[in-house]
Design a protein around this motif. Structure first.
Motif, PDB file in Angstrom:
ATOM      1  N   SER A   1       0.835  -1.210   0.000  1.00 54.88           N
ATOM      2  CA  SER A   1       0.000   0.000   0.000  1.00 54.88           C
ATOM      3  C   SER A   1       0.866   1.254   0.000  1.00 54.88           C
ATOM      4  N   LEU A   2       1.926   1.247   0.815  1.00 54.74           N
ATOM      5  CA  LEU A   2       2.847   2.388   0.851  1.00 54.74           C
ATOM      6  C   LEU A   2       3.536   2.574  -0.499  1.00 54.74           C
TER       7      LEU A   2
ATOM      8  N   ILE B   1       3.098   6.092  -2.238  1.00 55.51           N
ATOM      9  CA  ILE B   1       4.270   6.928  -2.547  1.00 55.51           C
ATOM     10  C   ILE B   1       4.337   7.204  -4.049  1.00 55.51           C
TER      11      ILE B   1
ATOM     12  N   ILE C   1      -3.063   6.876   1.297  1.00 56.88           N
ATOM     13  CA  ILE C   1      -2.348   6.364   2.474  1.00 56.88           C
ATOM     14  C   ILE C   1      -3.204   6.514   3.732  1.00 56.88           C
TER      15      ILE C   1
END
Length: 372
Positions: A285-286, A290, A336
């Motif tokens: 997910s990060l 990002i 996020i």
């Protein structure tokens, strides 16, 4: 295109329609053989995973091709239990399986036959050949498949001679032997593409293999069939020298099936999400968050990254007139934030609400990616 013109809408419309049909089909199959909850979880796992959802916005032929393969495998599954079926039903399922196999061959070629036959054979091995289709049904299946798929090849031969068929066959061979159109890669190309692309189903699917309890015979055979399909597709296209992301897209069906199976068991408190799964959810997910945050900056300052890019096709794509604004980075922050809320829900064992929020976050991600 004859109806709506040669444009983007016409190119994407078939996949959009099939996207609806496929989600309804998965729901119906899930409810019929498992439960209503399983049906909804399979729909969400498929519709709210990045690549499976995204491909139905494209003009690629693969989503339709894969659906025909899936239906051929699904109806073939009944032939493994033909002794328990009525007198006429095995013939119906034989014809349906063969017909969808023929449609798949006519859609994109004989690789469909390789996938289907390879999957069924491996499923037999997993089942130690305890339940097998009858020789008569297999023979009929082969006759129907060849007869129906030959209609198109015969028509093509009568109109244009053997030129197209020859080029078609040599092209299929070239894909296996060489890195066609400079689409090469390592043997890990497809595992990585599936891990990142079929997210979050690629994380939840592993719960299906933990402490499996006794299922009905059909459910057990279904599980083995999907596992066989996953292995055959992954191995086959890892061997193929040409590496393109959508070549392994048939694995979206078994992966989302296993994800639904695992989530269903988690929600029924039979098992718990592992620490590794939570870490996988967080890190991937990060990665996507990002990416959403950084891409607008890179889009505005393309000249800074061009010296590091040596792919001519990619350089050509960078010339597309996309208007980037730094405020678009906020999409990454929103994504996020949604992931953080979902992870808090998972931590509090509120699996259902956590999965719904995660699904919303993924669909949001797909919307942003599609827009840009």
């Amino acid at each position: 295109m004859q109806i709506f013109g040669i444009n983007e809408f016409s190119s994407r419309l078939p996949n959009a329609l099939f996207g609806i049909i496929i989600l309804i089909s998965l729901f119906q199959i899930g409810v019929k053989h498992f439960s209503i909850q399983f049906g909804w979880l399979w729909v969400l796992s498929f519709g709210a995973s990045i690549a499976p959802h995204f491909y139905f916005r494209t003009g690629l032929i693969d989503p339709i091709f894969n659906f025909f393969i899936f239906l051929s495998l699904y109806y073939a599954l009944y032939l493994f239990q033909y002794k328990d079926l009525g007198h006429k039903k095995p013939l119906t399922y034989t014809f349906l399986s063969a017909a969808f196999c023929a449609l798949a061959i006519m859609t994109k070629g004989p690789v469909a036959l390789i996938i289907i036959v390879g999957t069924l054979f491996l499923a037999c091995i997993f089942n130690f050949f305890k339940s097998m289709p009858s020789i008569a049904h297999l023979f009929l299946w082969g006759i129907v498949t060849i007869s129906l798929s030959s209609i198109w090849f015969l028509y093509e031969f009568l109109i244009h001679g053997n030129t197209y068929i020859y080029e078609f066959i040599t092209y299929q061979i070239r894909l296996f032997q060489t890195e066609d159109a400079k689409h090469g890669g390592t043997i890990l190309f497809h595992p990585i593409a599936l891990l990142l692309g079929c997210f979050p189903a690629s994380i939840f699917m592993w719960s299906a293999f933990v402490k499996r309890e006794t299922e009905s015979v059909f459910q057990k055979n279904f599980f083995q069939l999907m596992l066989a399909c996953f292995v055959v597709v992954l191995v086959l296209f890892s061997i193929v020298q040409t590496k393109i992301i959508h070549y392994s897209s048939m694995d979206y069906y078994p992966m989302t099936f296993f994800a639904a199976w695992g989530l269903d068991r988690i929600m029924r408190r039979e098992i718990h999400m592992s620490v590794l799964q939570k870490i996988g959810l967080l890190f991937i997910s990060l990665f996507w968050g990002i990416l959403l945050f950084v891409i607008p900056y890179l889009g505005i300052h393309k000249e800074e990254i061009i010296p590091y890019i040596h792919d001519k096709n990619f350089l050509h794509q960078l010339e597309l007139p996309i208007q980037w604004d730094l405020y678009a980075s906020a999409f990454g922050i929103i994504f996020i934030a949604l992931i953080a809320i979902a992870m808090m829900k998972f931590k509090g064992q509120k699996i259902r609400s956590g999965f719904i929020i995660l699904s919303i976050a993924i669909v949001f991600l797909i919307q942003v990616l599609s827009y840009y």
